[in-house]
Design a protein around this motif. Structure first.
Motif, mmCIF file in Angstrom:
data_model
loop_
_atom_site.group_PDB
_atom_site.id
_atom_site.type_symbol
_atom_site.label_atom_id
_atom_site.label_comp_id
_atom_site.label_asym_id
_atom_site.label_seq_id
_atom_site.Cartn_x
_atom_site.Cartn_y
_atom_site.Cartn_z
ATOM 1 N N SER A 77 -54.619 -45.428 -18.135
ATOM 2 C CA SER A 77 -53.151 -45.441 -18.242
ATOM 3 C C SER A 77 -52.585 -46.785 -18.690
ATOM 4 C CB SER A 77 -52.541 -45.057 -16.886
ATOM 5 O OG SER A 77 -52.963 -45.950 -15.874
ATOM 6 N N LYS A 78 -53.425 -47.797 -18.910
ATOM 7 C CA LYS A 78 -52.924 -49.114 -19.338
ATOM 8 C C LYS A 78 -52.593 -49.073 -20.833
ATOM 9 C CE LYS A 78 -54.038 -54.025 -19.613
ATOM 10 N NZ LYS A 78 -52.750 -54.431 -19.008
ATOM 11 N N PRO A 79 -51.399 -49.498 -21.227
ATOM 12 C CA PRO A 79 -51.022 -49.468 -22.647
ATOM 13 C C PRO A 79 -51.926 -50.364 -23.496
ATOM 14 C CG PRO A 79 -49.103 -49.782 -21.251
ATOM 15 C CD PRO A 79 -50.299 -49.954 -20.378
ATOM 16 N N LEU A 80 -52.382 -49.803 -24.604
ATOM 17 C CA LEU A 80 -53.147 -50.558 -25.596
ATOM 18 C C LEU A 80 -52.540 -50.259 -26.961
ATOM 19 C CD1 LEU A 80 -56.823 -49.837 -24.432
ATOM 20 C CD2 LEU A 80 -55.496 -51.901 -24.001
ATOM 21 N N ASP A 81 -52.533 -51.240 -27.854
ATOM 22 C CA ASP A 81 -51.962 -50.991 -29.187
ATOM 23 C C ASP A 81 -52.927 -50.140 -30.001
ATOM 24 O OD1 ASP A 81 -53.695 -52.850 -30.964
ATOM 25 O OD2 ASP A 81 -53.057 -54.130 -29.287
ATOM 26 N N ASP A 82 -52.367 -49.485 -31.029
ATOM 27 C CA ASP A 82 -53.146 -48.532 -31.822
ATOM 28 C C ASP A 82 -54.328 -49.186 -32.517
ATOM 29 O OD1 ASP A 82 -51.389 -46.599 -31.045
ATOM 30 O OD2 ASP A 82 -50.147 -46.715 -32.851
ATOM 31 N N ALA A 83 -54.126 -50.417 -32.970
ATOM 32 C CA ALA A 83 -55.222 -51.098 -33.669
ATOM 33 C C ALA A 83 -56.404 -51.337 -32.745
ATOM 34 C CB ALA A 83 -54.713 -52.426 -34.243
ATOM 35 N N THR A 84 -56.101 -51.711 -31.497
ATOM 36 C CA THR A 84 -57.182 -51.947 -30.529
ATOM 37 C C THR A 84 -57.930 -50.655 -30.232
ATOM 38 O OG1 THR A 84 -55.930 -53.765 -29.519
ATOM 39 C CG2 THR A 84 -57.674 -52.757 -28.192
#
Length: 1155
Positions: A77-84
């Motif tokens: 559930s931790k937000p990660l950016d799309d590139a990562t």
């Protein structure tokens, strides 16, 4: 930011295989915590782990990739950016080709695929890339179980979250799925594979799936039926039923499996394994709904034939004519029959015309109808024909209940033939069937026709019960089945009544009675008001059944069936809110039953009247109110006869009335929760009778009547609110204050006269009426809420204390209840009152209850009056040389102590020490702790044995659970773990006194007290102290086995020993004294006074046989010799246990012994 050295330490700790699993888990948690708290970023972690993720060392690389995957699993559930996310999924997707690091790659892919949509997710293109890498690089069946499970979880996640992207992969992916799941055997993995197939059927189009349907089902089909070969001792998260349900969903996931699934399931119906038959029928029901009517129609003949055979061969050859089958199907426990009938109903609903045509044209069914004239008496029907008859009944019943259309067609096809066979119809020129109103029933009706007719109308009733809310009366009236039953209802009622009237105790009596009552019951419970069953017909049914209750009570089966039928009819009326029928039921059934309560008719046995009253009272709240009113009137009328005239016959009657009220009717009153006015009226009526009865004629030997009245009073008062209880207690106190021996002031004392060295009581025992009033008032106090106000508390306390010395146990219980509840609100916290708990305790323990002097009796009202005054403590300690007075005081003190113990009051310690003093001979009272020694004068003579035994019995009062008072039912305050605390406080004192005691009798009484404490202490507490407890248990057995009156406590001790022997901790504790325990148990094998003692002693010996052989081998001969005697015990249960014990000990014995 985190220090690089710390992060490297965590990474190294996880990657290093020499680290313990606990250290590895701690390192993982530390890294996850840094990421969650934003002290560390994923990018920073990946850069720090670069060496571990790309090294050529297989082990280090595998552990590094696994660490990254596990970290991502904890950051779903931790937000990660799309590139990562894109970079990570690409990395893990490539690593699927690295079989050395495969587990970490699977964990990472799975963690990213499962990410929440709000925090950065895998794109469809990335998911497609993962799927392609999956089918290109993974040979799933060559992997270990844990890795296969991860593979299947990843596959399931891709299918569920990215169906369009996966569907675009086409045949290649379907082939990869077949290859991955083929040959799987692990239960956890199989659950996933079955779910994967179910999802595949939803994701891929039918034209593509059709070419793989054969391959997929070939893989699935080999698992049917599910059969576990694991030993029962193994523990599995996945159960057989879970696997079977998942496989069933896979079977029914697509109609494309129809050509393969239906033949397989029909074939497996011939299996000898019952579970295979049940599963086949379940799967067929599920598949039928999915595959559709057109596909199932191709197999209609085979399906019908299989259903018919399953029903026929699973049925019992004979009907049950018991009460339990009167309004039920009677085969709820028969899984094969239940599933076969469910399948039949399913296929009829789906394709009514096709399957009903098969049923109506079936040769076996038509043969039964052609032969029906030969089946007049049920007992004369051949066994095979009975089985076929029952099968036809079940088939027609289910067919009727499938739908209204099937109901009409089945009734039109078969019902006329049945009423023809019963002689109830005539035919016109068009061969239409009409009721024959002129027909006179002259001989026994055809049992086969009766049975099938009842099954049909019962099915019609059930069908209309389910569809009635959706149908108007006018629409219902035009249904063909409705018209048939409506026109024949009067004739059928007449036929069923005739069957009951002609039943005798001869051939087929049970069948006559059962069919007659069940037929009337079915007609009487038809919904729809008077549309189908007219008011006159319904009332005739009620009159017939009610007349059986009042007149045919000598016919046991008929009477019980009729009573049960009336209850079912009443429940049906109450459930359907049929007001017109309710009036008829009230006027015919309830009025008759209420008249039974008046007991003017002495021909019917009293127990049967009470059974009828209590059972009919359960048929509805309105009926119960009327029944209770009649029962209370009968109770009051008979009590009045007893009070005024001393009528012993009325006393016997009212005892049974009160027991019925307390044990049966009251439970139903309590369930409704809306009868407080009834309970109030009952209590006030009893007190009114006592108040108005000046000439009281109850004999002292009629104590059973008083006990029954007290029980009813307690139950009634306990179920009332605080406000209602206040009304009752005020009324009770008003009557109490009018009694002749009621004290006018609280400090009155009881005179005791000294005659030589003996003291004699001059306690006025009062009149019989006063005893009733005191005891009933005590019952009211016992049942009160803690918040209910008791008038004139001080005077009531003194009244109960003086009653205790007269031997009035209810008064002692009331005092215990008062100190238990006094000053508490609903939450258990103190509230203000007219008298505090401290004042109450002072009154109980410091008030002078009686006095004596040398010149004759004198009454004191405070202070000394040239003599000696005695409070409750002093009397218990033997200041008065009167055994009966001392015993009464000890009993009262025990109940007071119980109330204090349950609420956790410290004063219970003082009471316990007084009781312990009474257990010791005078020369050993110095053994008590110094602070507990009495400063008052003690009698120079020793304590009498009867007093010491009473003191030991007081510990039973303290520890045992009571149904008469101080329980949650009567709103007692119960502090958690109070028994455990009492045990841990008192047992060390008793143990030390046992060691120091020089008197054998005192020692035996101390063991009795210990026995009472241990028998009611939770076993888990005793296990923690088992090595100290076991010697006391053994001595307790020795002491208690000599007195017949101690058989109950002896049995309780054996249960404690049995519990210890069955627990691992207990078995370790008994090793050192195994021979002592065995010797004591052998001595109890021949205990003559209680069968349960002998049985339990042998069971304990069986448990002892499981101890290490070195400990029990020397005792083998004694045990086997003793058991040989138990083989001739007069009780069968003991003989059975003896056989078990001999078998258990036989391997312990040497081969040279002969058994």
């Amino acid at each position: 930011m985190v220090q690089p050295s710390h992060l490297s330490q965590h990474i190294e700790s996880f990657v290093n295989l020499s680290s313990s699993p606990a250290h590895q888990a701690a390192s993982l948690d530390a890294v996850v915590s840094l990421l969650k708290n934003n002290v560390l970023t994923i990018e920073k972690l990946v850069r720090e782990m670069d060496m571990y993720l790309t090294t050529t060392d297989d082990v280090t690389r595998a552990r590094g990739i696994l660490l990254l995957g596990e970290v991502l699993s904890n950051l779903v559930s931790k937000p990660l950016d799309d590139a990562t996310v894109h970079s990570l999924i690409a990395f893990f997707s490539d690593r699927l080709a690295d079989w050395k690091a495969l587990r970490g790659a699977l964990v990472g892919c799975l963690a990213l695929v499962r990410r929440k949509s709000s925090g950065g997710v895998v794109t469809a293109n990335d998911a497609k890339a993962v799927a392609q890498s999956y089918i290109q690089n993974l040979q799933v069946q060559s992997l270990a179980q844990r890795d296969r499970k991860l593979c299947f979880e990843l596959l399931e996640g891709l299918l569920q979250r990215f169906p369009d992207a996966i569907a675009s992969l086409g045949e290649d992916f379907l082939y990869g799925i077949c290859e991955a799941i083929d040959g799987e055997k692990d239960p956890q993995c199989l659950m996933l594979t079955f779910c994967i197939v179910e999802v595949v059927a939803q994701v891929f189009p039918d034209d593509l799936l059709a070419s793989f349907a054969s391959d997929l089902f070939e893989i699935l089909g080999c698992y049917f039926p599910i059969h576990f070969t694991h030993s029962t001792g193994e523990d599995f998260d996945v159960k057989r039923d879970d696997l079977s349900s998942a496989l069933m969903r896979a079977f029914s996931s697509t109609p494309l499996f129809e050509a393969f699934a239906i033949p397989l399931l029909l074939e497996k119906l011939s299996s000898s394994l019952p579970s295979a038959k049940v599963d086949s029928l379940k799967y067929l029901s599920s598949c039928t709904l999915t595959y559709g009517a057109d596909r199932i129609a191709k197999h209609a003949g085979a399906i019908w034939s299989s259903i018919k055979d399953a029903i026929y061969f699973s049925l019992e050859p004979s009907l049950s004519f018991g009460l339990e089958s009167l309004d039920g199907l009677g085969f709820e426990d028969n899984a094969i029959l239940r599933e076969a009938l469910t399948l039949l109903q399913t296929v009829i609903k789906q394709n009514t015309d096709l399957f009903l045509s098969q049923i109506i044209a079936d040769e076996d069914i038509n043969f039964i109808f052609r032969s029906i004239s030969n089946f007049k008496s049920y007992n004369n029907i051949p066994m095979q024909s009975k089985q076929k008859l029952h099968a036809v009944g079940c088939i027609l019943s289910v067919s009727v209940k499938a739908s209204l259309a099937s109901c009409n067609r089945v009734m039109e096809s078969f019902f006329p033939s049945l009423v023809d066979a019963l002689g109830l119809s005539v035919r016109n020129s068009s061969q239409d069937c009409f009721p024959n109103d002129d027909y006179v029933l002259a001989e026994r009706l055809n049992h086969a026709a009766l049975y099938l007719c009842i099954e049909l109308i019962a099915a019609c009733r059930d069908e209309i019960s389910g569809s009635e809310p959706f149908m108007t009366q006018s629409a219902l009236a035009h249904e063909k089945w409705c018209c048939l039953i409506q026109s024949f209802s009067a004739s059928l009622t007449k036929a069923f009544t005739f069957t009951l009237a002609t039943s005798t105790n001869e051939d087929a009596y049970d069948a006559d009675v059962y069919f007659g009552v069940k037929g009337l019951l079915i007609l009487g419970t038809f919904p729809g008001g008077s549309l189908i069953i007219s008011k006159s017909t319904f009332e005739n049914i009620l009159l017939t059944l009610t007349s059986i209750i009042t007149a045919d009570f000598e016919k046991t089966l008929l009477w019980k069936l009729a009573l049960k039928a009336l209850v079912y009819i009443g429940l049906s009326i109450d459930r359907c809110h049929a007001s017109e029928k309710e009036l008829s039921y009230m006027g015919i059934v309830i009025e008759k039953i209420v008249l039974l309560a008046s007991f003017n008719d002495l021909s019917m046995p009293l127990p049967l009247k009470l059974e009828a009253i209590s059972e009919i009272g359960a048929s509805g709240s309105n009926y119960l109110l009327k029944i209770v009113q009649g029962l209370e009137e009968a109770i009051c009328a008979n009590l009045s006869e007893v009070y005024v005239h001393g009528n012993s016959k009325s006393a016997e009657v009212v005892v049974q009335l009160l027991e019925c009220y307390s044990n049966k009717v009251f439970a139903r009153i309590h369930e409704t929760g809306s009868f407080e006015e009834v309970l109030l009226r009952f209590a006030l009526n009893i007190w009114g009778l006592l108040e108005n009865c000046a000439a009281f004629s109850v004999q002292t030997h009629e104590k059973g009547l008083l006990d029954a009245t007290m029980k009813a009073m307690k139950l009634a008062v306990a179920s009332c609110s605080v406000e209602t209880q206040s009304i009752i207690v005020e009324r009770a106190y008003s009557v109490l204050s009018s009694s002749t021996s009621f004290p006018k002031e609280p400090m009155a004392a009881i005179p005791i006269q000294l005659k030589g060295l003996q003291l004699t009581q001059e306690i006025d025992v009062g009149s019989s009426r006063d005893e009733w009033i005191y005891s009933l008032f005590a019952s009211v106090v016992i049942a009160l809420h803690p918040q209910t106000h008791i008038p004139n508390v001080r005077l009531v306390l003194h009244l109960f204390m003086t009653s205790i010395l007269k031997g009035n146990v209810p008064a002692a219980q009331a005092l215990g209840s008062m100190v238990n509840k006094f000053g508490l609100n609903a939450n258990g916290t103190d509230v203000s009152s007219t008298c505090t708990l401290e004042e109450v305790m002072d009154i109980i323990f410091n008030t002078s209850l009686c006095s004596f002097n040398d010149n004759g009796p004198s009454r004191i009202h405070g202070g000394m009056n040239n003599g000696s005054e005695m409070c409750l403590n002093s009397i218990c300690r033997g200041v008065v040389n009167s055994r009966s007075l001392q015993i009464h005081a000890i009993t009262g003190l025990a109940w007071i102590g119980k109330g204090l113990l349950m609420r956790g009051h410290e004063k219970v310690k003082d009471i316990t020490m007084i009781l312990i003093e009474c257990l010791l001979s005078n020369d050993k009272k110095g053994s008590l702790p110094a602070e507990q020694e009495s400063s008052e004068d003690i009698s120079e003579q020793g304590v009498h044995p009867s007093v010491m035994k009473c003191a030991s019995n007081a510990f039973q009062i303290l520890m045992s659970d009571s149904e008469n008072c101080l329980c949650r039912k009567f709103h007692a305050t119960v502090r958690p773990l109070y028994k455990q605390r009492f045990y841990s406080t008192i047992m060390p004192i008793l143990q030390s006194l046992i060691v120091k005691s020089e008197s054998s009798f005192s020692r035996s009484m101390l063991y009795r007290a210990c026995a009472y404490i241990m028998s009611d202490t939770p076993l888990v507490v005793l296990l923690n102290d088992a090595k100290k407890v076991i010697p006391i248990l053994m001595e307790g057995l020795s002491v208690l086995c000599s007195d017949t009156l101690d058989k109950d406590i002896l049995y309780s001790l054996l249960l404690v020993i049995s519990g210890i022997l069955t627990e691992k901790n207990g078995q370790e504790a008994v090793l050192e004294c195994a021979h002592i325990i065995i010797n004591h148990l052998i001595g109890l094998i021949t205990y003559p006074h209680m069968m349960l003692v002998r049985e339990t002693a042998i069971q304990c010996l069986v448990a002892m046989s499981r101890l290490p052989q070195a400990r029990i081998y020397p005792m083998r001969v004694q045990v086997l010799q003793a058991i040989s005697m138990a083989l001739d015990d007069p009780k069968r249960a003991v003989r059975q246990e003896a056989v078990r014990c001999r078998q258990a000990w036989a391997p312990v014995a040497s081969r040279s012994l002969h058994f």
